[in-house]
Write an enzyme that holds these catalytic residues in place. Structure first.
Site, PDB file in Angstrom:
ATOM      1  N   LEU A  19       0.876  -1.041  -0.137  1.00 30.31           N
ATOM      2  CA  LEU A  19       0.048   0.156  -0.088  1.00 30.31           C
ATOM      3  C   LEU A  19       0.923   1.153  -0.199  1.00 30.31           C
ATOM      4  CD1 LEU A  19      -2.524  -1.300   2.677  1.00 30.31           C
ATOM      5  CD2 LEU A  19      -3.169  -0.726   0.342  1.00 30.31           C
ATOM      6  N   LYS A  21       5.385   2.712   1.210  1.00 28.75           N
ATOM      7  CA  LYS A  21       6.376   2.612   2.043  1.00 28.75           C
ATOM      8  C   LYS A  21       6.890   3.654   2.838  1.00 28.75           C
ATOM      9  CE  LYS A  21       9.383   2.536  -2.129  1.00 28.75           C
ATOM     10  NZ  LYS A  21       8.963   4.239  -2.294  1.00 28.75           N
ATOM     11  N   GLY A  22       7.686   3.354   3.956  1.00 24.35           N
ATOM     12  CA  GLY A  22       7.934   4.503   4.597  1.00 24.35           C
ATOM     13  C   GLY A  22       9.701   4.233   5.059  1.00 24.35           C
ATOM     14  N   PHE A  24      10.571   3.345   7.733  1.00 15.94           N
ATOM     15  CA  PHE A  24      10.924   2.175   8.569  1.00 15.94           C
ATOM     16  C   PHE A  24      10.522   1.099   8.095  1.00 15.94           C
ATOM     17  CE2 PHE A  24      12.447   5.096  11.648  1.00 15.94           C
ATOM     18  CZ  PHE A  24      11.582   5.974  11.719  1.00 15.94           C
ATOM     19  N   ARG A  26       7.209  -0.975   5.417  1.00 11.97           N
ATOM     20  CA  ARG A  26       6.281  -0.959   4.377  1.00 11.97           C
ATOM     21  C   ARG A  26       4.865  -1.634   4.869  1.00 11.97           C
ATOM     22  NH1 ARG A  26       8.450  -2.412  -1.239  1.00 11.97           N
ATOM     23  NH2 ARG A  26      10.413  -1.650  -1.262  1.00 11.97           N
ATOM     24  N   ASP A 136      -0.366  14.305  15.559  1.00 13.87           N
ATOM     25  CA  ASP A 136       0.297  14.459  14.398  1.00 13.87           C
ATOM     26  C   ASP A 136      -0.508  14.347  13.325  1.00 13.87           C
ATOM     27  OD1 ASP A 136       3.202  13.457  12.702  1.00 13.87           O
ATOM     28  OD2 ASP A 136       2.065  15.184  12.520  1.00 13.87           O
TER      29      ASP A 136
HETATM   30 CL1  LIG Z   1      -2.377   1.388   8.007  1.00 18.77          CL
HETATM   31  C1  LIG Z   1      -3.437   1.157   6.622  1.00 18.77           C
HETATM   32  C2  LIG Z   1      -4.729   0.477   6.558  1.00 18.77           C
HETATM   33  N1  LIG Z   1      -5.266   0.714   5.553  1.00 18.77           N
HETATM   34  C3  LIG Z   1      -4.440   1.425   4.721  1.00 18.77           C
HETATM   35  C4  LIG Z   1      -4.415   1.977   3.420  1.00 18.77           C
HETATM   36  N2  LIG Z   1      -5.651   1.672   2.820  1.00 18.77           N
HETATM   37  C5  LIG Z   1      -5.677   1.701   1.184  1.00 18.77           C
HETATM   38  C6  LIG Z   1      -7.034   1.392   0.747  1.00 18.77           C
HETATM   39  C7  LIG Z   1      -7.204   1.468  -0.702  1.00 18.77           C
HETATM   40  C8  LIG Z   1      -6.275   2.201  -1.540  1.00 18.77           C
HETATM   41  N3  LIG Z   1      -6.678   2.314  -2.953  1.00 18.77           N
HETATM   42  C9  LIG Z   1      -8.088   2.350  -3.352  1.00 18.77           C
HETATM   43  C10 LIG Z   1      -8.290   2.206  -4.638  1.00 18.77           C
HETATM   44  O1  LIG Z   1      -7.568   3.038  -5.393  1.00 18.77           O
HETATM   45  C11 LIG Z   1      -6.241   2.947  -5.021  1.00 18.77           C
HETATM   46  C12 LIG Z   1      -5.791   2.970  -3.631  1.00 18.77           C
HETATM   47  C13 LIG Z   1      -5.181   2.532  -0.884  1.00 18.77           C
HETATM   48  C14 LIG Z   1      -4.961   2.352   0.525  1.00 18.77           C
HETATM   49  N4  LIG Z   1      -3.346   2.560   2.919  1.00 18.77           N
HETATM   50  C15 LIG Z   1      -2.523   2.907   3.525  1.00 18.77           C
HETATM   51  C16 LIG Z   1      -1.126   3.513   2.935  1.00 18.77           C
HETATM   52  C17 LIG Z   1      -0.250   3.856   3.595  1.00 18.77           C
HETATM   53  C18 LIG Z   1       0.693   4.469   2.993  1.00 18.77           C
HETATM   54  C19 LIG Z   1       0.715   4.860   1.695  1.00 18.77           C
HETATM   55  N5  LIG Z   1      -0.525   4.681   1.141  1.00 18.77           N
HETATM   56  C20 LIG Z   1      -1.633   4.084   1.639  1.00 18.77           C
HETATM   57  C21 LIG Z   1      -2.211   2.520   4.768  1.00 18.77           C
HETATM   58  N6  LIG Z   1      -3.222   1.626   5.538  1.00 18.77           N
END
Ligand SMILES: Clc1cnc2c(Nc3ccc(N4CCOCC4)cc3)nc(-c3cccnc3)cn12
Length: 273
Positions: A19, A21-22, A24, A26, A136
């Site tokens: 989803l 990465k950071g 620390f 992913r 934050d």
């Molecule tokens: Cl912790 C945590 C719990 N759920 C999520 C999540 N959920 C989530 C769902 C769906 C979509 N998509 C839906 C369709 O279109 C494309 C994106 C993205 C993220 N994302 C992140 C995350 C973290 C860093 C960067 N980007 C996303 C962390 N999460």
């Protein structure tokens, strides 16, 4: 599931797409094999924990996150580790990052903005009740669940999303004057940030945005607040923002008063969606 004592391991999960990465580690979508329950699995490399000396921060953030049970705070269901990684089992937010929604739409309607601010205010009131401050909160740390309900998803270090918006890391935009001046901060920093977010939800950009961090710093310290004249932002909304973006932290509107503000009463949906 609800019994946190249970020992988890990687073999309990089928790992899905990454989803984000950071610094620390992913975050992946994952599914618990037996229950088919979908979670987000945050993987942190132990050598990164060593290198950045974040044992205490990690433990504190996990204990805090584990204890917070509120519909607008992303749940930490449990954790486990193997030889070189620590894994956090997190609630999966099916509709992703709030700020992507904001960039897509440009700005939110007053109803949508007030509903998100109301959810955030309730989540912060709950956190403050449990003596947890300074969450934050910035758009990068706000996620949306399958119903579009807002979830605060930060553990003290945000996961940089894959998109290009890396200006967020280290941005001052969301920090209150006492934070920026590195003074002792108290609960009221979160009230300031609510003002920043309310402005950004309605106008599409934070109020003190500037070309350089120095200019942002100056604008924050001066509380250099101006409202672009637009028909779709009511005077009540501007009133709420002006009552939050106050330099003297003791004079900022309290969380309780935010929930009772006319703009929130008129536009906020208590169901959160
Ligand atoms: Cl912790 C945590 C719990 N759920 C999520 C999540 N959920 C989530 C769902 C769906 C979509 N998509 C839906 C369709 O279109 C494309 C994106 C993205 C993220 N994302 C992140 C995350 C973290 C860093 C960067 N980007 C996303 C962390 N999460």
């Amino acid at each position: 599931d609800e019994n946190p004592k249970r020992e988890w391991s990687l073999s309990d999960f089928e790992i899905g797409k990454p989803l984000g990465k950071g610094k620390f580690g992913r975050v992946y979508v994952a599914r618990e094999v037996k229950s088919k329950f979908v979670v987000a699995l945050k993987v942190i490399f132990k050598e990164q924990i060593e290198r950045y000396k974040i044992h205490h921060q990690l433990r504190r953030e996990m204990e805090i996150q584990f204890s917070l049970k509120h519909q607008n705070v992303l749940r930490l269901y449990g954790w486990f580790h193997d030889s070189d990684r620590v894994y956090l089992i997190l609630e999966y937010a099916h509709n992703g990052e709030l700020y992507k929604e904001l960039s897509k739409k440009g700005h939110f309607s007053e109803k949508q903005a007030a509903t998100y601010i109301l959810s955030l205010t309730k989540a912060l009131a709950y956190c403050h009740e449990k003596h947890v401050i300074h969450r934050d909160i910035k758009p990068e740390n706000l996620l949306l669940d399958h119903e579009g309900r807002l979830k605060i998803a930060d553990f003290g270090w945000s996961v940089q999303s894959r998109s290009k918006r890396h200006t967020m890391c280290g941005t001052l935009d969301y920090l209150a004057p006492e934070m920026v001046e590195n003074k002792a901060h108290d609960y009221a920093v979160d009230n300031w940030t609510l003002g920043i977010l309310c402005y950004e939800f309605l106008y599409g950009a934070p109020p003190f945005e500037a070309e350089s961090q120095v200019d942002t710093f100056k604008r924050i310290m001066k509380v250099d607040l101006t409202f672009p004249s637009t028909p779709y932002v009511s005077s009540e909304a501007k009133n709420l923002i002006s009552r939050l973006l106050v330099k003297d932290s003791s004079r900022r509107l309290s969380l309780q008063k935010i929930m009772e503000h006319p703009w929130i009463i008129k536009n906020g949906n208590p169901m959160g969606v």
